[in-house]
Design an enzyme around this catalytic site. Structure first.
Site, mmCIF file in Angstrom:
data_model
loop_
_atom_site.group_PDB
_atom_site.id
_atom_site.type_symbol
_atom_site.label_atom_id
_atom_site.label_comp_id
_atom_site.label_asym_id
_atom_site.label_seq_id
_atom_site.Cartn_x
_atom_site.Cartn_y
_atom_site.Cartn_z
ATOM 1 N N ASP A 59 0.852 -1.190 0.000
ATOM 2 C CA ASP A 59 0.000 0.000 0.000
ATOM 3 C C ASP A 59 0.888 1.241 0.000
ATOM 4 O OD1 ASP A 59 0.781 -0.137 2.740
ATOM 5 O OD2 ASP A 59 -1.093 0.787 3.393
ATOM 6 N N TYR A 61 2.946 4.746 0.754
ATOM 7 C CA TYR A 61 3.583 5.341 1.932
ATOM 8 C C TYR A 61 2.570 6.242 2.627
ATOM 9 C CZ TYR A 61 8.049 3.924 -0.218
ATOM 10 O OH TYR A 61 9.080 3.207 -0.773
ATOM 11 N N PHE A 72 6.710 1.985 -4.218
ATOM 12 C CA PHE A 72 8.105 2.193 -3.815
ATOM 13 C C PHE A 72 8.653 3.579 -4.164
ATOM 14 C CE2 PHE A 72 7.860 -2.483 -4.067
ATOM 15 C CZ PHE A 72 8.222 -2.797 -2.767
#
Length: 213
Positions: A59, A61, A72
């Site tokens: 999921d 940040y 990412f």
């Protein structure tokens, strides 16, 4: 075939209408990430017909100014999270590339579909949107990529992503699995796994353009 074609059957369902109502309610009553106009950014930057690689995250940040709709990836204005730092360390060890750009939009534009299983999150509350219903949609996307394309590389980092293997036809595609790049598991098989060179070797073997990482 475009994302519009691919998603038409599921977008017209009661399920999707309910999901989107829940998402809109969350964004109107809570601080959520990524910004609402970036929820589907992975699809915007990587058209269905261009997909050659899929990287699956869990999921977005959950801290300010981090999430930007690509798994990412973070905005340039913030410090790279530990997982992203570890990805870049492995990239350097694998291919000798010193990458400093924290936004991964250049990867997305080269056909790397950077998909989180859950596409939104409440601020400072990891996995808070995991029960909204996103995974039915993202699992559908993964299966459609597997069913309708050939010779795609699926990168599954960690136990969560590896659960998606059942959606992928391993006879048509390459699956690369290793430990997750988080500090908790990076020494359990992520370091030294050389995913970047493996991707490019496979793409070249299928007469596809390698990724400029």
């Amino acid at each position: 075939m475009t994302w519009t074609d691919i998603l038409a059957p599921i977008k017209n369902t009661e399920y999707f209408k309910t999901l989107w109502e829940k998402v809109q309610n969350e964004y109107s009553t809570e601080k959520c990430f990524p910004p609402k106009d970036q929820i589907f950014r992975a699809l915007e930057l990587t058209p269905f017909e261009n997909i050659n690689v899929v990287i699956i995250g869990q999921d977005p940040y959950h801290n300010d100014n981090q999430a930007n709709g690509l798994c990412f990836s973070v905005s340039e204005e913030v410090t790279a999270p530990p997982s992203l730092k570890n990805i870049f360390k492995e990239l350097h060890d694998d291919l000798g590339i010193e990458r400093n750009q924290k936004e991964l939009n250049d990867w997305a534009e080269q056909g790397i579909f950077l998909l989180n299983a859950t596409l939104s999150v409440r601020a400072h509350s990891p996995n808070s949107h995991k029960n909204l219903g996103w995974e039915k949609l993202t699992n559908y996307m993964i299966k459609e990529i597997s069913d309708k394309k050939e010779n795609v590389v699926f990168i599954l980092w960690g136990a969560f992503a590896q659960k998606k293997e059942e959606l992928i036809d391993c006879d048509k595609h390459l699956i690369i699995k290793s430990a997750h790049p988080s500090p908790f598991s990076v020494y359990r098989g992520f370091y030294g796994s050389k995913p970047f060179s493996k991707v490019n070797d496979y793409l070249k073997s299928k007469n596809k353009k390698p990724i400029s990482w």
